[in-house]
Design an enzyme around this catalytic site. Sequence first.
Site, PDB file in Angstrom:
ATOM      1  N   SER A 261       5.593  12.425  -3.475  1.00 25.84           N
ATOM      2  CA  SER A 261       4.176  12.617  -3.770  1.00 25.84           C
ATOM      3  C   SER A 261       3.569  13.557  -2.740  1.00 25.84           C
ATOM      4  O   SER A 261       3.678  13.329  -1.533  1.00 25.84           O
ATOM      5  CB  SER A 261       3.440  11.270  -3.754  1.00 25.84           C
ATOM      6  OG  SER A 261       2.055  11.462  -3.947  1.00 25.84           O
TER       7      SER A 261
ATOM      8  N   ASP B 200       0.820  -1.221   0.000  1.00 32.68           N
ATOM      9  CA  ASP B 200       0.000   0.000   0.000  1.00 32.68           C
ATOM     10  C   ASP B 200       0.851   1.267   0.000  1.00 32.68           C
ATOM     11  O   ASP B 200       0.431   2.306   0.496  1.00 32.68           O
ATOM     12  CB  ASP B 200      -0.953   0.033   1.211  1.00 32.68           C
ATOM     13  CG  ASP B 200      -1.776  -1.228   1.343  1.00 32.68           C
ATOM     14  OD1 ASP B 200      -2.398  -1.625   0.347  1.00 32.68           O
ATOM     15  OD2 ASP B 200      -1.782  -1.838   2.425  1.00 32.68           O
TER      16      ASP B 200
ATOM     17  N   LYS C  95       2.663  10.186  -0.125  1.00 33.29           N
ATOM     18  CA  LYS C  95       1.713  10.623   0.906  1.00 33.29           C
ATOM     19  C   LYS C  95       2.339  11.529   1.963  1.00 33.29           C
ATOM     20  O   LYS C  95       1.958  11.509   3.130  1.00 33.29           O
ATOM     21  CB  LYS C  95       1.027   9.418   1.546  1.00 33.29           C
ATOM     22  CG  LYS C  95       0.332   8.517   0.525  1.00 33.29           C
ATOM     23  CD  LYS C  95      -0.620   7.521   1.136  1.00 33.29           C
ATOM     24  CE  LYS C  95      -1.976   8.143   1.404  1.00 33.29           C
ATOM     25  NZ  LYS C  95      -3.007   7.113   1.697  1.00 33.29           N
ATOM     26  N   ALA C  96       3.298  12.346   1.524  1.00 33.70           N
ATOM     27  CA  ALA C  96       3.862  13.332   2.447  1.00 33.70           C
ATOM     28  C   ALA C  96       2.790  14.304   2.928  1.00 33.70           C
ATOM     29  O   ALA C  96       2.837  14.796   4.065  1.00 33.70           O
ATOM     30  CB  ALA C  96       4.992  14.094   1.762  1.00 33.70           C
TER      31      ALA C  96
ATOM     32  N   GLN D 185       2.329  -5.819  -3.342  1.00 38.84           N
ATOM     33  CA  GLN D 185       2.589  -5.909  -1.903  1.00 38.84           C
ATOM     34  C   GLN D 185       3.876  -5.139  -1.542  1.00 38.84           C
ATOM     35  O   GLN D 185       4.166  -4.142  -2.153  1.00 38.84           O
ATOM     36  CB  GLN D 185       2.656  -7.369  -1.439  1.00 38.84           C
ATOM     37  CG  GLN D 185       1.315  -8.091  -1.437  1.00 38.84           C
ATOM     38  CD  GLN D 185       0.968  -8.711  -2.770  1.00 38.84           C
ATOM     39  OE1 GLN D 185       1.801  -9.294  -3.433  1.00 38.84           O
ATOM     40  NE2 GLN D 185      -0.280  -8.596  -3.156  1.00 38.84           N
TER      41      GLN D 185
ATOM     42  N   LYS E  74       2.456   2.459  -5.155  1.00 39.69           N
ATOM     43  CA  LYS E  74       3.226   2.054  -6.337  1.00 39.69           C
ATOM     44  C   LYS E  74       2.526   2.410  -7.638  1.00 39.69           C
ATOM     45  O   LYS E  74       3.153   2.795  -8.618  1.00 39.69           O
ATOM     46  CB  LYS E  74       3.496   0.538  -6.265  1.00 39.69           C
ATOM     47  CG  LYS E  74       4.367   0.137  -5.084  1.00 39.69           C
ATOM     48  CD  LYS E  74       4.583  -1.367  -5.029  1.00 39.69           C
ATOM     49  CE  LYS E  74       3.352  -2.125  -4.611  1.00 39.69           C
ATOM     50  NZ  LYS E  74       2.942  -1.852  -3.213  1.00 39.69           N
TER      51      LYS E  74
ATOM     52  N   HIS F 113      -3.633  -1.429  -6.666  1.00 38.96           N
ATOM     53  CA  HIS F 113      -2.852  -0.250  -7.057  1.00 38.96           C
ATOM     54  C   HIS F 113      -3.815   0.857  -7.475  1.00 38.96           C
ATOM     55  O   HIS F 113      -4.534   0.731  -8.459  1.00 38.96           O
ATOM     56  CB  HIS F 113      -1.886  -0.604  -8.185  1.00 38.96           C
ATOM     57  CG  HIS F 113      -0.812  -1.545  -7.752  1.00 38.96           C
ATOM     58  ND1 HIS F 113       0.174  -2.007  -8.593  1.00 38.96           N
ATOM     59  CD2 HIS F 113      -0.552  -2.104  -6.548  1.00 38.96           C
ATOM     60  CE1 HIS F 113       0.985  -2.822  -7.928  1.00 38.96           C
ATOM     61  NE2 HIS F 113       0.555  -2.891  -6.687  1.00 38.96           N
TER      62      HIS F 113
ATOM     63  N   THR G 190      -8.109  -3.200  -1.727  1.00 36.62           N
ATOM     64  CA  THR G 190      -8.671  -4.499  -2.110  1.00 36.62           C
ATOM     65  C   THR G 190      -9.708  -4.985  -1.120  1.00 36.62           C
ATOM     66  O   THR G 190     -10.780  -5.452  -1.492  1.00 36.62           O
ATOM     67  CB  THR G 190      -7.546  -5.546  -2.229  1.00 36.62           C
ATOM     68  OG1 THR G 190      -6.638  -5.123  -3.242  1.00 36.62           O
ATOM     69  CG2 THR G 190      -8.104  -6.914  -2.612  1.00 36.62           C
TER      70      THR G 190
END
Length: 434
Positions: A422, A25, A341-342, A234, A28, A53, A310
Amino acid sequence: MADCNFQLVIFKMYTDILLGLQWGDEGKGKIVDYLADKYDIIARFQGGPNAGHTLVIDGVKTVLHTIPSGILKPGIMNVIGNGVVIDPTTLLKEINQLEAKGVEVKKHLLISKRAHLILPTHKILDAASEAAKGAEKIGSTLRGIGPTYMDKTGRNGLRIGDMLEKDFRQRYEKIRDKHLHLLTLYNFDFSLKEIEAQWFESIEQLSSLQFIDAEYYLNNALRSDKKILAEGAQGTMLDIDFGTYPFVTSSNTVTAAACNGLGIAPSKVREVIGIAKAYCTRVGGGPFPTELHDAVGDKIRSQGNEFGATTGRPRRCGWFDLPAMHYACMINGVTQIAITKADVLNNFEQIDVCTAYEIDGKQMQEIPFDMIGKQITPVYKSVEGWQQSLESFKEFSELPAQLTNYMNFLSKELNTPISMLSTGPGREELLVRK
Protein backbone atom coordinates in the site's frame (compact mmCIF):
# COMPACT_ATOMS: atom_id res chain seq x y z
CA MET A 1 -14.36 -57.28 6.98
CA ALA A 2 -16.37 -55.94 4.06
CA ASP A 3 -14.64 -53.72 1.53
CA CYS A 4 -15.33 -49.99 1.89
CA ASN A 5 -15.60 -48.37 -1.50
CA PHE A 6 -15.54 -44.61 -1.71
CA GLN A 7 -14.97 -41.91 -4.27
CA LEU A 8 -12.78 -38.89 -3.52
CA VAL A 9 -14.52 -35.71 -4.68
CA ILE A 10 -12.45 -32.52 -4.93
CA PHE A 11 -14.35 -29.24 -4.92
CA LYS A 12 -13.13 -25.83 -6.06
CA MET A 13 -14.36 -24.49 -2.73
CA TYR A 14 -11.97 -22.71 -0.43
CA THR A 15 -11.66 -20.15 2.32
CA ASP A 16 -8.86 -17.61 2.50
CA ILE A 17 -8.08 -15.88 5.77
CA LEU A 18 -6.92 -12.28 6.16
CA LEU A 19 -5.63 -11.08 9.52
CA GLY A 20 -3.27 -8.67 11.25
CA LEU A 21 0.28 -9.65 12.17
CA GLN A 22 1.09 -6.87 14.63
CA TRP A 23 -0.90 -5.11 17.38
CA GLY A 24 -3.88 -4.27 15.18
CA ASP A 25 -4.50 -1.19 13.01
CA GLU A 26 -2.48 -2.74 10.16
CA GLY A 27 -4.87 -1.59 7.41
CA LYS A 28 -6.87 -4.80 6.99
CA GLY A 29 -9.99 -2.99 5.80
CA LYS A 30 -8.29 -1.58 2.71
CA ILE A 31 -6.89 -4.97 1.69
CA VAL A 32 -10.25 -6.68 2.19
CA ASP A 33 -11.90 -3.97 0.10
CA TYR A 34 -9.42 -4.63 -2.72
CA LEU A 35 -9.75 -8.41 -2.55
CA ALA A 36 -13.54 -8.52 -2.11
CA ASP A 37 -14.29 -8.83 -5.85
CA LYS A 38 -12.47 -12.17 -5.90
CA TYR A 39 -14.86 -13.69 -3.35
CA ASP A 40 -18.56 -14.38 -2.99
CA ILE A 41 -18.68 -13.92 0.79
CA ILE A 42 -16.71 -11.83 3.29
CA ALA A 43 -17.06 -13.11 6.87
CA ARG A 44 -15.89 -11.55 10.15
CA PHE A 45 -14.85 -14.29 12.57
CA GLN A 46 -13.97 -12.63 15.92
CA GLY A 47 -13.77 -9.41 17.91
CA GLY A 48 -16.39 -6.74 18.18
CA PRO A 49 -16.85 -2.97 17.89
CA ASN A 50 -13.41 -2.45 19.44
CA ALA A 51 -12.16 -2.98 15.87
CA GLY A 52 -11.92 -0.10 13.43
CA HIS A 53 -11.39 -0.97 9.76
CA THR A 54 -10.85 2.21 7.74
CA LEU A 55 -11.53 2.42 4.00
CA VAL A 56 -10.88 5.49 1.83
CA ILE A 57 -12.79 5.43 -1.46
CA ASP A 58 -12.77 8.44 -3.80
CA GLY A 59 -11.45 10.51 -0.91
CA VAL A 60 -14.34 9.52 1.39
CA LYS A 61 -13.36 7.74 4.61
CA THR A 62 -15.57 4.99 6.03
CA VAL A 63 -14.81 3.28 9.35
CA LEU A 64 -16.37 -0.13 9.96
CA HIS A 65 -16.50 -1.59 13.46
CA THR A 66 -18.61 -4.74 13.20
CA ILE A 67 -19.75 -5.09 9.59
CA PRO A 68 -17.31 -6.91 7.26
CA SER A 69 -15.28 -4.72 4.92
CA GLY A 70 -16.88 -6.21 1.81
CA ILE A 71 -20.11 -4.28 2.45
CA LEU A 72 -19.02 -1.45 0.14
CA LYS A 73 -18.78 -3.79 -2.85
CA PRO A 74 -22.16 -4.43 -4.57
CA GLY A 75 -23.22 -8.05 -4.82
CA ILE A 76 -20.89 -9.37 -2.11
CA MET A 77 -22.55 -11.14 0.83
CA ASN A 78 -21.20 -10.21 4.27
CA VAL A 79 -21.47 -12.50 7.29
CA ILE A 80 -20.93 -11.65 10.95
CA GLY A 81 -19.85 -14.99 12.42
CA ASN A 82 -20.53 -16.64 15.74
CA GLY A 83 -17.09 -15.59 17.07
CA VAL A 84 -18.03 -11.90 16.94
CA VAL A 85 -19.65 -10.05 19.85
CA ILE A 86 -22.25 -7.48 18.80
CA ASP A 87 -23.38 -4.22 20.38
CA PRO A 88 -26.84 -3.56 18.88
CA THR A 89 -26.56 0.20 19.41
CA THR A 90 -23.19 0.44 17.67
CA LEU A 91 -24.27 -1.88 14.86
CA LEU A 92 -27.44 0.10 14.18
CA LYS A 93 -25.48 3.34 14.06
CA GLU A 94 -23.05 1.76 11.60
CA ILE A 95 -25.89 0.51 9.40
CA ASN A 96 -27.57 3.93 9.38
CA GLN A 97 -24.34 5.66 8.40
CA LEU A 98 -23.78 3.24 5.52
CA GLU A 99 -27.35 3.47 4.28
CA ALA A 100 -27.06 7.27 4.31
CA LYS A 101 -24.24 6.79 1.77
CA GLY A 102 -26.48 4.64 -0.41
CA VAL A 103 -25.12 1.24 0.67
CA GLU A 104 -27.69 -1.58 0.62
CA VAL A 105 -26.69 -3.04 3.97
CA LYS A 106 -29.66 -5.17 4.95
CA LYS A 107 -29.72 -6.91 1.57
CA HIS A 108 -26.09 -7.99 1.85
CA LEU A 109 -25.59 -8.55 5.59
CA LEU A 110 -26.18 -11.85 7.41
CA ILE A 111 -25.64 -12.41 11.14
CA SER A 112 -25.00 -15.70 12.90
CA LYS A 113 -27.63 -16.59 15.49
CA ARG A 114 -24.77 -17.85 17.64
CA ALA A 115 -23.03 -14.45 17.88
CA HIS A 116 -23.17 -13.04 21.41
CA LEU A 117 -24.76 -9.73 22.37
CA ILE A 118 -22.98 -6.96 24.26
CA LEU A 119 -25.36 -5.74 26.97
CA PRO A 120 -25.37 -2.21 28.42
CA THR A 121 -24.12 -3.61 31.73
CA HIS A 122 -21.21 -5.30 29.93
CA LYS A 123 -19.92 -1.84 29.00
CA ILE A 124 -20.43 -0.55 32.52
CA LEU A 125 -18.58 -3.55 33.96
CA ASP A 126 -15.78 -2.95 31.48
CA ALA A 127 -15.40 0.68 32.57
CA ALA A 128 -15.65 -0.17 36.28
CA SER A 129 -13.05 -2.93 36.03
CA GLU A 130 -10.61 -0.76 34.07
CA ALA A 131 -11.00 2.14 36.50
CA ALA A 132 -10.33 -0.18 39.44
CA LYS A 133 -6.97 -1.23 37.93
CA GLY A 134 -5.60 2.29 38.26
CA ALA A 135 -2.03 2.47 36.98
CA GLU A 136 -2.21 -1.20 35.95
CA LYS A 137 -5.04 -0.66 33.43
CA ILE A 138 -4.63 -2.64 30.21
CA GLY A 139 -6.00 0.00 27.84
CA SER A 140 -9.47 -1.44 27.23
CA THR A 141 -11.60 0.32 24.61
CA LEU A 142 -14.46 0.19 27.18
CA ARG A 143 -16.82 -1.32 24.59
CA GLY A 144 -17.83 -4.23 26.83
CA ILE A 145 -15.89 -6.79 24.80
CA GLY A 146 -14.10 -8.51 27.68
CA PRO A 147 -17.14 -8.93 29.96
CA THR A 148 -19.16 -10.28 27.00
CA TYR A 149 -16.58 -12.94 26.20
CA MET A 150 -16.41 -13.76 29.93
CA ASP A 151 -20.15 -14.41 29.96
CA LYS A 152 -19.80 -16.45 26.78
CA THR A 153 -17.17 -18.77 28.26
CA GLY A 154 -19.02 -18.75 31.59
CA ARG A 155 -22.14 -20.00 29.78
CA ASN A 156 -24.19 -17.00 30.81
CA GLY A 157 -24.32 -15.14 27.51
CA LEU A 158 -27.19 -13.80 25.46
CA ARG A 159 -27.04 -14.52 21.72
CA ILE A 160 -28.52 -13.04 18.56
CA GLY A 161 -30.83 -16.05 18.22
CA ASP A 162 -32.28 -15.31 21.65
CA MET A 163 -33.79 -12.14 20.21
CA LEU A 164 -36.31 -14.37 18.42
CA GLU A 165 -37.53 -16.03 21.62
CA LYS A 166 -40.65 -14.90 23.49
CA ASP A 167 -38.85 -14.73 26.83
CA PHE A 168 -35.97 -12.61 25.51
CA ARG A 169 -36.69 -9.80 27.98
CA GLN A 170 -36.63 -12.21 30.91
CA ARG A 171 -33.35 -13.71 29.74
CA TYR A 172 -31.89 -10.22 29.46
CA GLU A 173 -33.04 -9.17 32.91
CA LYS A 174 -31.56 -12.28 34.50
CA ILE A 175 -28.10 -11.45 33.14
CA ARG A 176 -28.50 -7.72 33.81
CA ASP A 177 -29.37 -8.32 37.46
CA LYS A 178 -26.32 -10.53 37.83
CA HIS A 179 -24.18 -7.72 36.44
CA LEU A 180 -25.76 -5.16 38.75
CA HIS A 181 -24.86 -7.37 41.71
CA LEU A 182 -21.25 -7.56 40.49
CA LEU A 183 -21.14 -3.78 40.14
CA THR A 184 -21.77 -3.39 43.87
CA LEU A 185 -18.18 -4.60 44.33
CA TYR A 186 -16.89 -1.46 42.59
CA ASN A 187 -17.00 2.13 43.75
CA PHE A 188 -18.24 3.25 40.36
CA ASP A 189 -21.01 5.68 39.43
CA PHE A 190 -23.19 4.83 36.44
CA SER A 191 -26.60 5.43 34.94
CA LEU A 192 -28.29 2.49 33.21
CA LYS A 193 -31.80 3.68 32.34
CA GLU A 194 -31.02 5.77 29.25
CA ILE A 195 -28.53 3.40 27.59
CA GLU A 196 -30.78 0.41 28.35
CA ALA A 197 -33.72 2.11 26.61
CA GLN A 198 -31.52 2.89 23.61
CA TRP A 199 -30.28 -0.71 23.57
CA PHE A 200 -33.81 -2.14 23.38
CA GLU A 201 -34.77 0.38 20.71
CA SER A 202 -31.78 -0.82 18.68
CA ILE A 203 -32.75 -4.46 19.28
CA GLU A 204 -36.20 -3.71 17.88
CA GLN A 205 -34.82 -2.11 14.72
CA LEU A 206 -32.22 -4.83 14.17
CA SER A 207 -34.95 -7.48 14.20
CA SER A 208 -35.49 -6.77 10.50
CA LEU A 209 -31.99 -8.08 9.68
CA GLN A 210 -31.29 -11.58 8.36
CA PHE A 211 -30.25 -13.96 11.16
CA ILE A 212 -28.84 -17.28 9.97
CA ASP A 213 -27.24 -20.53 11.07
CA ALA A 214 -23.95 -19.29 9.66
CA GLU A 215 -22.10 -22.60 9.92
CA TYR A 216 -24.64 -24.25 7.59
CA TYR A 217 -24.81 -21.23 5.29
CA LEU A 218 -21.04 -21.04 4.85
CA ASN A 219 -20.48 -24.76 4.39
CA ASN A 220 -23.34 -24.99 1.90
CA ALA A 221 -21.76 -22.07 0.07
CA LEU A 222 -18.45 -23.94 -0.08
CA ARG A 223 -20.19 -27.03 -1.47
CA SER A 224 -21.60 -24.79 -4.18
CA ASP A 225 -18.06 -23.70 -5.10
CA LYS A 226 -18.43 -20.29 -3.48
CA LYS A 227 -15.28 -18.52 -2.31
CA ILE A 228 -15.06 -17.07 1.20
CA LEU A 229 -12.68 -14.51 2.67
CA ALA A 230 -12.52 -14.69 6.46
CA GLU A 231 -11.73 -11.26 7.93
CA GLY A 232 -10.04 -10.93 11.30
CA ALA A 233 -9.94 -7.97 13.68
CA GLN A 234 -7.16 -6.63 15.94
CA GLY A 235 -3.79 -8.38 15.42
CA THR A 236 -1.81 -11.50 16.29
CA MET A 237 0.13 -9.85 19.11
CA LEU A 238 -3.21 -9.10 20.81
CA ASP A 239 -4.36 -12.74 20.77
CA ILE A 240 -5.66 -13.91 24.16
CA ASP A 241 -3.38 -16.99 24.08
CA PHE A 242 -0.39 -15.92 21.99
CA GLY A 243 -0.27 -12.15 22.47
CA THR A 244 1.49 -9.99 25.04
CA TYR A 245 -0.73 -11.18 27.90
CA PRO A 246 -2.44 -9.62 29.83
CA PHE A 247 -2.27 -6.61 27.49
CA VAL A 248 -4.33 -8.39 24.86
CA THR A 249 -7.87 -8.51 23.52
CA SER A 250 -10.45 -11.02 24.77
CA SER A 251 -10.61 -13.25 21.71
CA ASN A 252 -8.31 -15.36 19.57
CA THR A 253 -7.12 -13.28 16.63
CA VAL A 254 -5.08 -15.96 14.83
CA THR A 255 -5.82 -18.25 11.88
CA ALA A 256 -7.31 -21.01 14.01
CA ALA A 257 -9.97 -18.59 15.27
CA ALA A 258 -11.47 -18.36 11.77
CA CYS A 259 -12.49 -22.02 11.97
CA ASN A 260 -14.00 -21.58 15.46
CA GLY A 261 -15.58 -18.24 14.65
CA LEU A 262 -17.30 -19.37 11.44
CA GLY A 263 -17.75 -23.13 11.75
CA ILE A 264 -15.44 -23.92 8.83
CA ALA A 265 -13.07 -26.90 8.93
CA PRO A 266 -9.28 -26.30 8.74
CA SER A 267 -9.16 -28.42 5.58
CA LYS A 268 -11.16 -25.71 3.80
CA VAL A 269 -8.47 -23.06 4.35
CA ARG A 270 -6.27 -22.20 1.35
CA GLU A 271 -4.35 -18.92 1.70
CA VAL A 272 -3.50 -17.02 4.90
CA ILE A 273 -2.88 -13.38 4.04
CA GLY A 274 -1.07 -11.50 6.80
CA ILE A 275 -1.20 -7.71 6.99
CA ALA A 276 1.58 -5.59 8.51
CA LYS A 277 2.56 -1.96 8.45
CA ALA A 278 5.99 -0.94 7.16
CA TYR A 279 6.62 0.03 10.80
CA CYS A 280 4.83 -0.83 14.06
CA THR A 281 2.10 0.80 16.14
CA ARG A 282 0.21 -0.07 19.28
CA VAL A 283 -2.74 1.48 21.14
CA GLY A 284 -3.02 1.25 24.92
CA GLY A 285 -0.65 -0.32 27.42
CA GLY A 286 1.61 -3.33 27.12
CA PRO A 287 5.05 -4.33 25.85
CA PHE A 288 6.29 -2.72 22.65
CA PRO A 289 10.04 -3.42 22.22
CA THR A 290 10.64 -1.11 19.22
CA GLU A 291 8.60 1.85 20.50
CA LEU A 292 10.19 5.23 19.80
CA HIS A 293 9.93 7.91 22.49
CA ASP A 294 11.59 10.61 20.42
CA ALA A 295 11.13 12.95 17.48
CA VAL A 296 11.30 10.02 15.06
CA GLY A 297 8.32 8.35 16.75
CA ASP A 298 6.46 11.67 16.69
CA LYS A 299 7.23 12.03 12.99
CA ILE A 300 5.86 8.57 12.18
CA ARG A 301 2.70 9.33 14.18
CA SER A 302 2.21 12.65 12.42
CA GLN A 303 2.97 11.38 8.91
CA GLY A 304 0.81 8.28 9.38
CA ASN A 305 -2.06 10.04 11.19
CA GLU A 306 -1.70 7.35 13.84
CA PHE A 307 -4.77 7.82 15.98
CA GLY A 308 -7.17 4.97 16.81
CA ALA A 309 -10.10 4.60 14.38
CA THR A 310 -12.28 3.40 17.27
CA THR A 311 -10.94 5.31 20.28
CA GLY A 312 -9.19 8.29 18.72
CA ARG A 313 -6.25 7.67 21.04
CA PRO A 314 -2.75 8.46 19.72
CA ARG A 315 -0.95 5.28 18.74
CA ARG A 316 2.48 4.39 20.04
CA CYS A 317 4.90 4.16 17.10
CA GLY A 318 8.10 2.23 16.47
CA TRP A 319 10.23 0.41 13.92
CA PHE A 320 9.40 -2.88 12.22
CA ASP A 321 9.85 -5.84 14.60
CA LEU A 322 11.13 -8.98 12.85
CA PRO A 323 11.10 -11.29 15.92
CA ALA A 324 7.41 -10.47 16.47
CA MET A 325 6.70 -10.95 12.75
CA HIS A 326 8.53 -14.30 12.65
CA TYR A 327 6.34 -15.38 15.55
CA ALA A 328 3.12 -14.13 13.92
CA CYS A 329 3.89 -15.82 10.59
CA MET A 330 4.64 -19.09 12.41
CA ILE A 331 1.49 -19.07 14.55
CA ASN A 332 -0.75 -18.21 11.61
CA GLY A 333 0.84 -20.23 8.82
CA VAL A 334 1.02 -17.08 6.69
CA THR A 335 1.36 -17.77 2.96
CA GLN A 336 1.64 -14.16 1.75
CA ILE A 337 2.07 -10.72 3.28
CA ALA A 338 0.59 -7.32 2.46
CA ILE A 339 2.66 -4.36 3.66
CA THR A 340 0.67 -1.17 4.29
CA LYS A 341 1.50 2.51 4.83
CA ALA A 342 4.88 2.40 3.12
CA ASP A 343 4.23 6.02 2.11
CA VAL A 344 4.45 7.10 5.76
CA LEU A 345 8.21 6.45 5.54
CA ASN A 346 8.67 8.49 2.34
CA ASN A 347 10.67 11.22 4.05
CA PHE A 348 13.05 9.13 6.15
CA GLU A 349 16.72 9.09 5.24
CA GLN A 350 17.23 5.92 7.28
CA ILE A 351 14.84 3.18 8.33
CA ASP A 352 15.61 0.78 11.15
CA VAL A 353 14.45 -2.83 11.45
CA CYS A 354 14.64 -4.81 14.69
CA THR A 355 16.31 -8.13 13.87
CA ALA A 356 16.68 -9.51 17.42
CA TYR A 357 16.07 -8.77 21.11
CA GLU A 358 18.84 -8.42 23.64
CA ILE A 359 17.71 -9.72 27.03
CA ASP A 360 20.09 -10.17 29.99
CA GLY A 361 23.05 -9.73 27.69
CA LYS A 362 21.94 -12.40 25.21
CA GLN A 363 20.55 -11.90 21.73
CA MET A 364 17.44 -13.87 20.83
CA GLN A 365 14.86 -13.93 18.06
CA GLU A 366 12.12 -15.71 19.98
CA ILE A 367 9.31 -13.93 21.83
CA PRO A 368 9.68 -14.39 25.61
CA PHE A 369 6.81 -16.06 27.45
CA ASP A 370 6.34 -12.88 29.50
CA MET A 371 7.62 -9.59 28.08
CA ILE A 372 6.45 -7.52 31.03
CA GLY A 373 9.14 -6.36 33.45
CA LYS A 374 11.98 -7.47 31.18
CA GLN A 375 14.56 -5.07 29.84
CA ILE A 376 14.33 -5.75 26.10
CA THR A 377 16.82 -3.89 23.91
CA PRO A 378 16.09 -4.08 20.16
CA VAL A 379 19.01 -4.98 17.90
CA TYR A 380 18.62 -2.90 14.75
CA LYS A 381 19.72 -3.14 11.15
CA SER A 382 19.52 0.11 9.18
CA VAL A 383 18.35 0.33 5.59
CA GLU A 384 18.41 3.31 3.28
CA GLY A 385 15.19 5.28 2.85
CA TRP A 386 13.76 6.13 -0.59
CA GLN A 387 13.01 9.79 0.25
CA GLN A 388 10.39 10.40 -2.42
CA SER A 389 6.66 10.19 -2.99
CA LEU A 390 5.17 6.88 -4.14
CA GLU A 391 2.12 8.37 -5.86
CA SER A 392 3.31 7.80 -9.42
CA PHE A 393 4.25 4.14 -9.04
CA LYS A 394 1.80 1.51 -10.31
CA GLU A 395 3.96 -1.63 -10.44
CA PHE A 396 6.40 -3.33 -8.09
CA SER A 397 9.01 -3.21 -10.82
CA GLU A 398 8.86 0.61 -10.92
CA LEU A 399 9.55 1.17 -7.21
CA PRO A 400 12.64 3.05 -6.01
CA ALA A 401 15.58 0.71 -5.47
CA GLN A 402 15.71 1.51 -1.74
CA LEU A 403 12.07 0.50 -1.20
CA THR A 404 12.55 -2.64 -3.30
CA ASN A 405 15.56 -3.51 -1.15
CA TYR A 406 13.53 -2.97 2.02
CA MET A 407 10.70 -5.23 0.80
CA ASN A 408 13.14 -7.90 -0.40
CA PHE A 409 14.93 -7.83 2.95
CA LEU A 410 11.68 -8.33 4.89
CA SER A 411 10.46 -11.06 2.55
CA LYS A 412 13.76 -12.95 2.75
CA GLU A 413 13.92 -12.68 6.55
CA LEU A 414 10.33 -13.90 6.92
CA ASN A 415 10.65 -16.51 4.17
CA THR A 416 7.26 -15.36 2.90
CA PRO A 417 6.39 -13.46 -0.31
CA ILE A 418 5.15 -9.88 -0.09
CA SER A 419 2.25 -9.85 -2.52
CA MET A 420 0.81 -6.37 -1.93
CA LEU A 421 2.16 -2.96 -1.00
CA SER A 422 0.00 0.00 0.00
CA THR A 423 1.45 3.33 -1.12
CA GLY A 424 -1.32 5.62 0.15
CA PRO A 425 -4.72 5.63 1.86
CA GLY A 426 -6.87 5.46 -1.28
CA ARG A 427 -8.42 2.32 -2.77
CA GLU A 428 -6.34 2.73 -5.92
CA GLU A 429 -3.04 3.25 -4.07
CA LEU A 430 -2.15 -0.41 -3.86
CA LEU A 431 0.51 -2.34 -5.77
CA VAL A 432 -0.18 -6.01 -6.37
CA ARG A 433 2.53 -8.43 -7.43
CA LYS A 434 1.31 -10.32 -10.51
